[in-house]
Motif scaffolding. Structure first.
Motif, PDB file in Angstrom:
ATOM      1  N   THR A  83      28.042  38.271  45.724  1.00  0.00           N
ATOM      2  CA  THR A  83      28.460  36.969  45.195  1.00  0.00           C
ATOM      3  C   THR A  83      27.246  36.114  44.857  1.00  0.00           C
ATOM      4  O   THR A  83      26.300  36.041  45.626  1.00  0.00           O
ATOM      5  N   ILE A  84      27.305  35.491  43.692  1.00  0.00           N
ATOM      6  CA  ILE A  84      26.282  34.536  43.300  1.00  0.00           C
ATOM      7  C   ILE A  84      26.938  33.162  43.301  1.00  0.00           C
ATOM      8  O   ILE A  84      27.963  32.993  42.651  1.00  0.00           O
ATOM      9  N   GLY A  85      26.361  32.214  44.019  1.00  0.00           N
ATOM     10  CA  GLY A  85      26.954  30.876  44.064  1.00  0.00           C
ATOM     11  C   GLY A  85      28.241  30.898  44.865  1.00  0.00           C
ATOM     12  O   GLY A  85      28.227  31.089  46.065  1.00  0.00           O
ATOM     13  N   VAL A  86      29.357  30.710  44.164  1.00  0.00           N
ATOM     14  CA  VAL A  86      30.644  30.667  44.861  1.00  0.00           C
ATOM     15  C   VAL A  86      31.717  31.312  44.001  1.00  0.00           C
ATOM     16  O   VAL A  86      31.630  31.300  42.779  1.00  0.00           O
ATOM     17  N   ARG A 120      26.546  38.507  34.128  1.00  0.00           N
ATOM     18  CA  ARG A 120      27.880  38.768  34.677  1.00  0.00           C
ATOM     19  C   ARG A 120      28.987  38.207  33.791  1.00  0.00           C
ATOM     20  O   ARG A 120      30.156  38.397  34.082  1.00  0.00           O
ATOM     21  N   TRP A 130      36.911  29.103  49.273  1.00  0.00           N
ATOM     22  CA  TRP A 130      35.606  29.109  48.618  1.00  0.00           C
ATOM     23  C   TRP A 130      34.751  30.189  49.281  1.00  0.00           C
ATOM     24  O   TRP A 130      34.326  30.038  50.429  1.00  0.00           O
ATOM     25  N   GLN A 164      15.940  26.375  44.297  1.00  0.00           N
ATOM     26  CA  GLN A 164      16.217  26.827  42.936  1.00  0.00           C
ATOM     27  C   GLN A 164      16.220  25.689  41.905  1.00  0.00           C
ATOM     28  O   GLN A 164      17.190  25.506  41.162  1.00  0.00           O
ATOM     29  N   PHE A 181      20.103  31.082  48.446  1.00  0.00           N
ATOM     30  CA  PHE A 181      21.200  30.321  47.846  1.00  0.00           C
ATOM     31  C   PHE A 181      21.689  29.188  48.745  1.00  0.00           C
ATOM     32  O   PHE A 181      22.555  28.425  48.360  1.00  0.00           O
ATOM     33  N   PHE A 191      26.464  27.943  38.003  1.00  0.00           N
ATOM     34  CA  PHE A 191      25.313  28.425  38.764  1.00  0.00           C
ATOM     35  C   PHE A 191      25.017  29.887  38.446  1.00  0.00           C
ATOM     36  O   PHE A 191      23.893  30.280  38.166  1.00  0.00           O
ATOM     37  N   ARG A 192      26.045  30.700  38.480  1.00  0.00           N
ATOM     38  CA  ARG A 192      25.853  32.127  38.229  1.00  0.00           C
ATOM     39  C   ARG A 192      25.396  32.401  36.803  1.00  0.00           C
ATOM     40  O   ARG A 192      24.625  33.321  36.553  1.00  0.00           O
ATOM     41  N   VAL A 212      22.033  25.612  47.566  1.00  0.00           N
ATOM     42  CA  VAL A 212      23.096  25.385  46.594  1.00  0.00           C
ATOM     43  C   VAL A 212      24.475  25.516  47.247  1.00  0.00           C
ATOM     44  O   VAL A 212      25.345  24.675  47.052  1.00  0.00           O
ATOM     45  N   SER A 247      26.130  22.648  49.043  1.00  0.00           N
ATOM     46  CA  SER A 247      26.811  21.600  48.280  1.00  0.00           C
ATOM     47  C   SER A 247      28.302  21.901  48.107  1.00  0.00           C
ATOM     48  O   SER A 247      29.052  21.054  47.649  1.00  0.00           O
ATOM     49  N   TYR A 248      28.720  23.100  48.455  1.00  0.00           N
ATOM     50  CA  TYR A 248      30.140  23.449  48.328  1.00  0.00           C
ATOM     51  C   TYR A 248      30.950  23.121  49.591  1.00  0.00           C
ATOM     52  O   TYR A 248      32.159  23.244  49.602  1.00  0.00           O
TER      53      TYR A 248
END
Lengths: 213, 405
Positions: free
Chosen positions: A40-43, B390, A62, B344, A70, B381-382, A73, A76-77
């Motif tokens: 997973t990248i981010g969310v 992706r 989430w 980042q 990560f 973000f991704r 970042v 923030s979620y």
């Protein structure tokens, strides 16, 4: 297929990279093990409605990236989450040792009242176990967490983890310990609850507008 | 810019800041869709496609069909009132299907962005490098033909000639090459064009062979020097992460071949320990793929890379591909290293730019997201972290990189 809900809870899935967070979510929603899942990248998001003691609760989940870089970042979620699955891998002590950091983040950034269930995932890999059930359950007790060992592969305890967490939040709402109306509680009334608040005439007008397709 | 912010003033969206309106920006960049200055025929076709009368006529037909179907639906419903509810529900879905069919047929006359979106989404998760259905982004490129060894059209041949002339030297004019590449690089010259544009190869033709030799040797000296340390205490976390990530990469092309895994692991590990400020960050693994796939094409005849057995190539060729991929990826990452350092900042900045851009060109969408408390960082973000790897099929990423190299 369409199911209305009484409440909506924001849930987080957190923990180190490679512990199986996305696989737990996939197993919970699809009832299948995803063996070709991407990291997973981010969310990423998932949602499901569960019946908890006669109430329908929509879980808005989430699923966060676990890699350290990560973290700034993904933090923030966290805001306004009502519940969280904190995941480690029973075959990796390193992922267990990181739990304290994750816990501090969750309590500080989501809310003091966030309900957290600790999940020792990959229960099916008992032969490679590096963290005993007893040790983790002590940790959970000391930190006021619920605790289950889960397997995203077999599905064991996966639904239970989400539902138990949701049940505890509901109990807290019913006992008055949690106030859904408070900003940032991570709880909203679902569409079923909202419909009762609407006048019948307005609800009718709304449904007439919906396209037949 | 997605690829190299700030480093290439003429083509990067960084200049956006100086551009006062989106229209200006759009007119500055609209040539990305052109295929060159000798494409009058194609441009005329495009103009015809956008002819207002045609569009209106099509739209009118859709509306007519829609209302006809609705009337039909109503009529049938009145007669079926006494029937079971389940049946009428079925009918609704049938009518729905017709509607959609009519719609997609009528839209088929033009290249609309929705065509692209639907084509894109259906391909996104497919296992293959899509060949058959070509989205407009790459339509008109060399692999447009369906035959295995495509014959070039006159236009394609003349474009290829232009590239070849530029590449022949004695010194390649890099600015000219960049300008020409903006609207896509023919497949045959893409490997060398990418190597030149990334700064890996020198503009001077006579120095290229020796540079390649030297750089390839240098890379394998790194491997010799560092790769054994992957199991040392201070590096094992990095290696472990790379090792578990490669089978979970996107897209699925090639990644499951043991030979490919081995090569990717080496490239990523060497890069990571030579760049301790960022180290290995998930997403960087995706950035090896376009280079690797493009450079493989230098040595094979097959159109489809996805089913190609990489281990069938001679060891020396594989080493060349590995070293070239390493250096070109390094060059790419040099320009975006702040995407992967602490917090980042590069990504945060780009997501902010996207937000600002959307707020200017589509205020309605921007307001909608805002109303529903959707933050750009939650979905974009991704896009930035993996340079869209992706989100779009590999083929489209490769085409985009032609423009942004």
């Amino acid at each position: 297929s369409f199911q209305s809900s009484d409440f909506l809870f924001k849930f987080l899935v957190i923990g180190n990279a490679g512990t199986g967070k996305s696989c737990l979510l996939h197993q919970f929603i699809e009832k299948k093990f995803k063996d070709d899942s991407n990291h997973t990248i981010g969310v990423e998001f998932g949602s499901k409605i569960v019946n908890v003691g006669g109430k329908y609760v929509k879980l808005q989940i989430w699923d966060t990236a676990g890699q350290e870089r990560f973290r700034s970042v993904t933090r923030s979620y966290y805001r306004g989450a009502a519940g969280a699955l904190l995941v480690y891998d029973i075959t990796s002590r390193e992922t267990y040792n990181a739990l304290t950091n994750w816990l501090t983040d969750a309590r500080m950034l989501a809310s003091q009242n966030i309900v957290i269930i600790l999940c020792g995932n990959k229960k099916d890999l008992d032969a490679d176990r590096e963290v005993t059930f007893l040790e983790a359950s002590r940790f959970a007790q000391e930190n006021e967490l619920m605790f289950l060992e889960t397997s995203a592969l077999t599905g064991e305890n996966v639904e239970e983890a989400f539902v138990q967490c949701a049940r505890k939040i509901l109990n807290k709402i019913e006992s008055g310990e949690l106030d859904p109306e408070r900003m940032g509680s991570g709880i909203q009334y679902g569409d079923a609850a909202l419909r009762q608040l609407r006048s019948p005439r307005r609800a009718q007008a709304q449904s007439a507008q919906e396209c037949g397709c | 810019s997605l690829i190299k912010p700030g480093s290439k003033p003429p083509t990067t969206p960084v200049k956006l800041k100086k551009v006062s309106t989106f229209q200006e920006f759009e007119s500055n960049t609209s040539d990305a869709w052109d295929l060159g200055d000798d494409d009058d025929e194609l441009l005329a076709m495009a103009a015809e496609n956008l002819n207002t009368e045609v569009v209106m006529e099509t739209a009118h037909k859709v509306i007519q069909n829609h209302s006809k179907l609705q009337e039909q639906h109503k009529f049938q419903e009145e007669h079926l009132q006494d029937e079971k509810q389940a049946e009428s529900a079925e009918l609704t879905s049938v009518a729905c299907g017709d509607n959609r069919l009519v719609k997609s047929v009528s839209e088929g006359h033009t290249w609309s962005s929705s065509d692209y979106a639907s084509e894109n989404s259906s391909m996104q998760r497919s296992q293959s490098l899509p060949q058959a259905s070509t989205p407009p982004l790459v339509r008109g490129m060399t692999d447009y033909n369906t035959s295995v060894t495509p014959a070039l059209t006159e236009r394609e041949a003349s474009r290829l000639d232009k590239f070849k002339q530029l590449l022949a030297g004695p010194n390649t004019d890099l600015e000219e090459l960049r300008k020409l590449s903006w609207s896509g690089i023919p497949k045959r010259v893409r490997p060398i064009a990418w190597k030149l544009l990334s700064g890996y190869l020198p503009a001077n033709v006579d120095r290229r062979e020796s540079t390649l030799k030297r750089k390839r040797k240098e890379y394998f000296a790194f491997v010799e020097q560092y790769y054994d340390s992957r199991n040392d205490e201070n590096h094992q976390d990095t290696y472990r992460q790379i090792h578990i990530d490669i089978p979970r990469m996107s897209p699925e092309v090639l990644r499951l071949q043991p030979k490919v895994t081995e090569i990717f692991e080496r490239i990523l590990f060497i890069w990571a320990i030579r760049h301790p400020a960022s180290g290995y960050v998930q997403g960087i693994n995706d950035l090896v793929t376009p280079f690797f796939v493009v450079f493989i094409c230098e040595y094979i005849e097959e159109e489809e890379v996805e089913n190609f057995d990489v281990s069938s190539l001679p060891e020396e060729v594989l080493q060349n591909i590995e070293a070239d991929s390493y250096w070109c990826m390094s060059k790419l990452l040099d320009g975006i290293q702040d995407n992967y350092t602490f917090a980042q900042p590069g990504i945060q900045k780009k997501v902010k730019m996207l937000e600002e851009l959307v707020s200017r060109i589509d205020e309605q969408v921007h307001r909608h997201l805002d109303q529903h408390e959707v933050k750009y960082l939650q979905f974009a973000f991704r896009w930035m972290n993996n340079l869209l790897m992706r989100e779009v099929p590999l083929r489209c990423t490769i085409r985009l990189w032609d423009t942004y190299q």
